[in-house]
Structure formats: structure tokens, C-alpha cells
Write a protein that holds these residues in place. Structure first.
Motif, short mmCIF file in Angstrom:
data_model
loop_
_atom_site.label_atom_id
_atom_site.label_comp_id
_atom_site.label_asym_id
_atom_site.label_seq_id
_atom_site.Cartn_x
_atom_site.Cartn_y
_atom_site.Cartn_z
N ASP A 71 0.83 -1.21 0.00
CA ASP A 71 0.00 0.00 0.00
C ASP A 71 0.87 1.26 0.00
OD1 ASP A 71 -2.60 1.31 0.21
OD2 ASP A 71 -1.97 1.88 2.23
N ASP A 72 1.95 1.23 0.79
CA ASP A 72 2.89 2.37 0.82
C ASP A 72 3.48 2.60 -0.57
OD1 ASP A 72 2.52 2.51 3.56
OD2 ASP A 72 4.35 1.39 4.04
N PHE A 73 3.91 1.52 -1.20
CA PHE A 73 4.53 1.61 -2.52
C PHE A 73 3.56 2.24 -3.52
CE2 PHE A 73 5.30 -0.16 -6.77
CZ PHE A 73 6.59 0.31 -7.00
N GLN A 74 2.31 1.79 -3.50
CA GLN A 74 1.31 2.32 -4.44
C GLN A 74 1.05 3.81 -4.20
OE1 GLN A 74 -2.20 -0.14 -4.41
NE2 GLN A 74 -1.12 -1.91 -5.26
N LYS A 75 0.97 4.20 -2.93
CA LYS A 75 0.76 5.62 -2.62
C LYS A 75 1.92 6.47 -3.13
CE LYS A 75 -2.12 5.18 1.52
NZ LYS A 75 -2.12 5.20 3.00
N PHE A 76 3.14 5.98 -2.88
CA PHE A 76 4.31 6.73 -3.34
C PHE A 76 4.37 6.74 -4.87
CE2 PHE A 76 8.66 6.76 -4.94
CZ PHE A 76 9.02 8.04 -4.53
N GLN A 77 4.10 5.61 -5.48
CA GLN A 77 4.13 5.49 -6.94
C GLN A 77 3.20 6.52 -7.59
OE1 GLN A 77 2.06 2.01 -8.42
NE2 GLN A 77 3.69 1.58 -9.89
N GLU A 78 1.98 6.64 -7.07
CA GLU A 78 1.00 7.59 -7.61
C GLU A 78 1.45 9.03 -7.38
OE1 GLU A 78 -2.59 6.53 -5.64
OE2 GLU A 78 -2.71 4.56 -6.63
N TYR A 79 1.98 9.32 -6.19
CA TYR A 79 2.42 10.67 -5.86
C TYR A 79 3.60 11.09 -6.75
CZ TYR A 79 4.67 14.42 -3.17
OH TYR A 79 5.26 15.60 -2.80
N PHE A 80 4.60 10.23 -6.87
CA PHE A 80 5.79 10.55 -7.65
C PHE A 80 5.44 10.73 -9.13
CE2 PHE A 80 10.13 9.83 -9.32
CZ PHE A 80 10.85 10.65 -8.46
N TYR A 81 4.50 9.92 -9.61
CA TYR A 81 4.05 10.05 -10.99
C TYR A 81 3.38 11.41 -11.22
CZ TYR A 81 1.03 9.56 -15.06
OH TYR A 81 0.39 9.78 -16.25
N ARG A 82 2.51 11.83 -10.29
CA ARG A 82 1.84 13.12 -10.44
C ARG A 82 2.84 14.27 -10.45
NH1 ARG A 82 -1.44 11.45 -6.29
NH2 ARG A 82 -0.67 13.14 -4.95
N LYS A 83 3.89 14.14 -9.66
CA LYS A 83 4.87 15.22 -9.54
C LYS A 83 5.88 15.26 -10.68
CE LYS A 83 3.60 17.23 -5.71
NZ LYS A 83 3.21 18.65 -5.69
N THR A 84 6.24 14.09 -11.23
CA THR A 84 7.35 14.04 -12.19
C THR A 84 7.00 13.43 -13.54
OG1 THR A 84 8.12 11.86 -11.49
CG2 THR A 84 8.95 13.77 -10.25
N GLY A 85 5.88 12.70 -13.62
CA GLY A 85 5.56 11.98 -14.86
C GLY A 85 6.26 10.64 -14.96
N ILE A 86 7.14 10.34 -14.00
CA ILE A 86 7.89 9.07 -14.01
C ILE A 86 7.11 8.03 -13.22
CG2 ILE A 86 10.03 7.92 -13.29
CD1 ILE A 86 11.39 10.69 -13.58
N GLN A 87 6.94 6.86 -13.83
CA GLN A 87 6.15 5.82 -13.19
C GLN A 87 7.02 4.59 -12.91
OE1 GLN A 87 2.59 4.38 -15.30
NE2 GLN A 87 1.52 4.75 -13.38
N PHE A 88 7.11 4.22 -11.65
CA PHE A 88 7.87 3.02 -11.28
C PHE A 88 6.93 1.83 -11.23
CE2 PHE A 88 10.42 6.36 -9.05
CZ PHE A 88 11.57 6.21 -9.80
#
Length: 280
Positions: free
Chosen positions: A9-26
Motif C-alpha cells: 500500500d505504501d509503494f502504491q501511494k508513493f508510486q502515484e504521488y511521484f508520478y503526479r509530480k514528475t511523470g515518471i512511473q515506477f
């Protein structure tokens, strides 16, 4: 302090946040890479767990922690004269076409991103000095941008390892570099020829000042974006280019699959993409 762990769940939250901020998706294949760096920043900030760190990250007014995290998460893999055929295309085909139709003596403007540690922008500067006769008559501005402030500092210093300079012609190496204890440093003249700036391509406020470029080099960045972010990047570059300006992508990237805004130009040296010229 107990060892910090990152849940799914932590990973998914961070993944979505980082994508919104940078466009980069892990994706999940990068879990180990992401988790390791998240834990490093959680511990560096003396947070007890991911939840408290994530709250701080989102609401920190300065954005300093997000920048620190971006610096850790971005990949900077490059070397001098990578995909050199595009530099040949710039000198032999693109620039002659651009200057032939320029109605004023405004500088030729080139935007390079991601900057990484500067090898690409400096390679362009060297190619212009060594291979383009027009450099005598025309002023050229090279601006190289990246989201990673740490790597931009490295680029400005212009210090490189043996691996980075392995494709630099020997004559260029003698003329434009000096040896150091750890490798090589670029000459002051070439370092002054490139302006390095911090830009988040997904931030409208960041990219708004970037306009009136004749050529954009954006190689091997869009492969880290999803379709929506690629389309947004293509529109950003369209706005940044002058009518008739060109964009060069990495060898595995195709603007035709991203956006219909550009037309394909097949030059002898390379395929590039062009913003259509305005109708007279």
C-alpha cells in the motif's frame, strides 16, 4: 529504532504521488530500487515510518525533501557522443536548413533535456565548434535542463571519468579537456557555452519560460513516462519550439506514436520530428 519497511500500500501511494509530480512511473519490477531509496530518506529525516515521512513529503512548503528524493530516484546514464549520428544530422542537415530561412540574426537556440551530467549538451557544443562552419557567423545558445539538482552541479563542474570520454575523438580530447587526478575536466570555454537549469517537465510553471527554441534534444527520457505523460511532454516541446523547429528523440522512441502535432523528417543521417511551419 525498528527497521523501516515499505508495504504494498505504501509503494502504491508513493508510486502515484511521484508520478503526479514528475511523470515518471515506477512499476513493481523497480520495487527494490524504490524501497531502498525511500528507506534511506525516511531514516535521514528521523521519521518513524513511511506514513509520517509521506505526510512530511507532501506538505513540506519548501519542497526540499521532494527534490532530494527526485535526485535519488532519477537515473543518469550517459556518455559523450552517444548516438552521434544525430549530432551529424544537426550539423549537416538541420542547422543549414534553419539558418537558410532565418529572417533575423537572432541566436540559434538549442534545448537539451534531460541534462544528466552534461555529456550530451557538451557534445553538441563540441560538434558545433569542430564541425559546423556556421558557428563563425551565428550565435548559439545551448540550455540543458534536468529535474535532478545534484546531477546539474556535476554537469557545471565538467569533470568526467575515463568511461564518459571513451568516444571523444583524441583531437577533441587534447583541445577541450585537461587531465585531473580522477579523470578529465572540460575546458572553461566549453563549460561556459552551456547554461544548466533545473526544470520539471511535468510542471507547467517550470516549463512556461522555455520558448523560441530552434532544436530540442530529448533522448531516452520519454521511455520512463506513460502515454499520458509522453503526450504532455510532446505538447510542451511543441510550445517551446519555433515554427519549423526540430526535436530529436532517442533511437527507440517515436513521436509518431505519441502525438500527431509533428511531421516526420527523414534526413540522410537520422529521422527527426518537426513542428510545422506557419502558413505564409
Amino acid at each position: 529504532m525498528a527497521k523501516v519497511t515499505i508495504s504494498e500500500d505504501d509503494f502504491q501511494k508513493f508510486q502515484e504521488y511521484f508520478y503526479r509530480k514528475t511523470g515518471i512511473q515506477f512499476d513493481t519490477a523497480k520495487r527494490y530500487f524504490v524501497d531502498k531509496r525511500l528507506v534511506e530518506r525516511i531514516e535521514a529525516n528521523d521519521c518513524d515510518d513511511f506514513r509520517s515521512y509521506f505526510t512530511m513529503l507532501r506538505f513540506q512548503a519548501s519542497g526540499a525533501e521532494l527534490q532530494a528524493l527526485v535526485n535519488l530516484m532519477t537515473i543518469n546514464e550517459t556518455y559523450f557522443f552517444r548516438e552521434e549520428y544525430q549530432f551529424d544530422c544537426l550539423v549537416n542537415s538541420i542547422l543549414p536548413e534553419l539558418v537558410a530561412r532565418k529572417k533575423d540574426r537572432a541566436p540559434i537556440r538549442i534545448w537539451v533535456l534531460p541534462s544528466s551530467s552534461g555529456e550530451e549538451a557538451y557534445s553538441i557544443a563540441m560538434c558545433l565548434l569542430e564541425r559546423w562552419p556556421g558557428i563563425v557567423q551565428w550565435d548559439v545558445e545551448i540550455i540543458s535542463s534536468d529535474i535532478d539538482t545534484r546531477i546539474l552541479a556535476q554537469a557545471r563542474a565538467g569533470c568526467y571519468s575515463e568511461r564518459s570520454i571513451k568516444h571523444v575523438p583524441r583531437a577533441y580530447l587534447q583541445r577541450h579537456f585537461r587531465t585531473t587526478a580522477d579523470g578529465y575536466q572540460l575546458s572553461d570555454d566549453l563549460r561556459c557555452a552551456v547554461e544548466f537549469t533545473r526544470v520539471n517537465l511535468m510542471d507547467a510553471a517550470d516549463v512556461r519560460p522555455y520558448r523560441n527554441f530552434d532544436v530540442v534534444f530529448c533522448r531516452n527520457l520519454l521511455i520512463y513516462f506513460d502515454d499520458l505523460s509522453r503526450k504532455q511532454a510532446a505538447e510542451t516541446f511543441y510550445d517551446a519550439l519555433v515554427p519549423g523547429g526540430f526535436i530529436c528523440l532517442g533511437h527507440s522512441e517515436s513521436m509518431s506514436r505519441i502525438s500527431s502535432l509533428y511531421k516526420i523528417r527523414k534526413f540522410p543521417e537520422a529521422i527527426v520530428y518537426q513542428k510545422p511551419r506557419e502558413t505564409p
